[in-house]
Write an enzyme that holds these catalytic residues in place. Structure first.
Site, PDB file in Angstrom:
ATOM      1  CB  CYS A 233      -0.971  -0.019   1.179  1.00  0.00           C
ATOM      2  SG  CYS A 233      -0.203  -0.129   2.811  1.00  0.00           S
ATOM      3  NE  ARG A 238      -3.714   2.566   2.539  1.00  0.00           N
ATOM      4  CZ  ARG A 238      -3.689   3.420   1.525  1.00  0.00           C
ATOM      5  NH1 ARG A 238      -4.808   3.694   0.859  1.00  0.00           N
ATOM      6  NH2 ARG A 238      -2.562   4.008   1.166  1.00  0.00           N
TER       7      ARG A 238
END
Length: 281
Positions: A233, A238
């Site tokens: 990410c 994430r």
């Protein structure tokens, strides 16, 4: 791996708030969220100031992790239940840290803080006072972490899953829209990567979608389950969530998290980048 091994429900959590050997820990993007109210008995883990090295860009080393967990009152045999806001994205980041250092009994609260609040369950501002322990961590597990050279070699050969927003993937943004746009020198994505935003794995209440739904999400995006997979990410939080989905929920053992992510890759000299914004100009 069954869901019961890596997830607990809010019902289970409420019934085990005072169970010996169970430790709840909140990890949020907004590190002040805990102070405004948290699950009774939960400790606070500050991802930025406690889980990150303060000098070099890396997570805390083994000794630092041992010192942190000892001070927080977490023992090697404790069941650690991690939770946080925004569908557990930073809680999943902490989960990955715990796995890196060999803590076997760690789980996420399915739905995290959002589900707990939607249920109308109790929050408190009272902070627990846990007795210190002598926590011992293992050497970092290299099988779940990817570095830049491996990522470059993976182009066209392995699954590269970019879990950022479509605008970040397309080169329109360098970071999530609510954050400063200054994290990398270049925009775009790693060539051959597929874009599956991390949040597609969550329901409206923050809980994880069913295995069947998750398989459909990644299958439709073109994930080849016969290949090794690297998720990335911007800074690795994430992609930790996606790593959790692919490895812990769907059972793909050949998945790594590239925590250097776009902040590192987008600033490297000479590496290939695809940027639809520039290519279409």
């Amino acid at each position: 791996m069954s869901r019961e091994e890596v997830l607990v429900s809010t019902d289970w959590a409420e019934q085990n708030l005072n169970t010996d050997g169970v430790v709840f820990a909140e990890v949020d993007e907004d590190t002040t969220a805990y102070d405004g109210g948290h699950i009774p008995g939960a400790i606070k883990l500050d991802w930025k100031n406690e889980l990150q090295d303060h000098v070099r860009r890396d997570f805390v080393n083994r000794e630092g992790f041992e010192k942190l967990l000892s001070a927080k009152g977490i023992g090697n045999d404790d069941t650690v239940i991690l939770y946080g806001g925004n569908n557990n994205w930073f809680a999943a980041y902490a989960y990955w840290y715990f796995k890196l250092y060999g803590h076997s009994d760690v789980k996420l609260l399915d739905g995290g803080r959002k589900k707990w609040e939607l249920d109308g369950r109790e929050l408190t501002k009272e902070e627990p006072n846990r007795a210190a322990t002598a926590y011992k961590a293992q050497e970092p597990d290299a099988s779940i972490r990817a570095f830049r050279d491996e990522v470059v070699d993976a182009i066209g050969n392995k699954n590269l899953v970019d879990v950022r927003s479509p605008d970040e993937f397309a080169g329109k943004l360098l970071a999530p829209a609510h954050l400063p746009q200054e994290s990398a020198q270049r925009a775009g994505h790693i060539p051959s990567a597929i874009n599956v935003p991390w949040s597609k794995a969550a329901n409206e209440d923050g809980t994880f979608k069913s295995d069947e739904e998750l398989k459909q999400v990644y299958g439709e995006a073109g994930l080849d389950t016969d290949k090794d997979t690297i998720a990335y990410c911007r800074i690795g939080e994430r992609s930790s969530h996606t790593w959790f989905v692919l490895r812990e929920l769907l059972g793909h053992t050949n998945v790594k998290n590239y925590d250097g992510s776009w902040t590192e890759y987008g600033s490297l000299v000479g590496v290939p980048i695809e940027n639809p914004q520039e290519q279409g100009a």
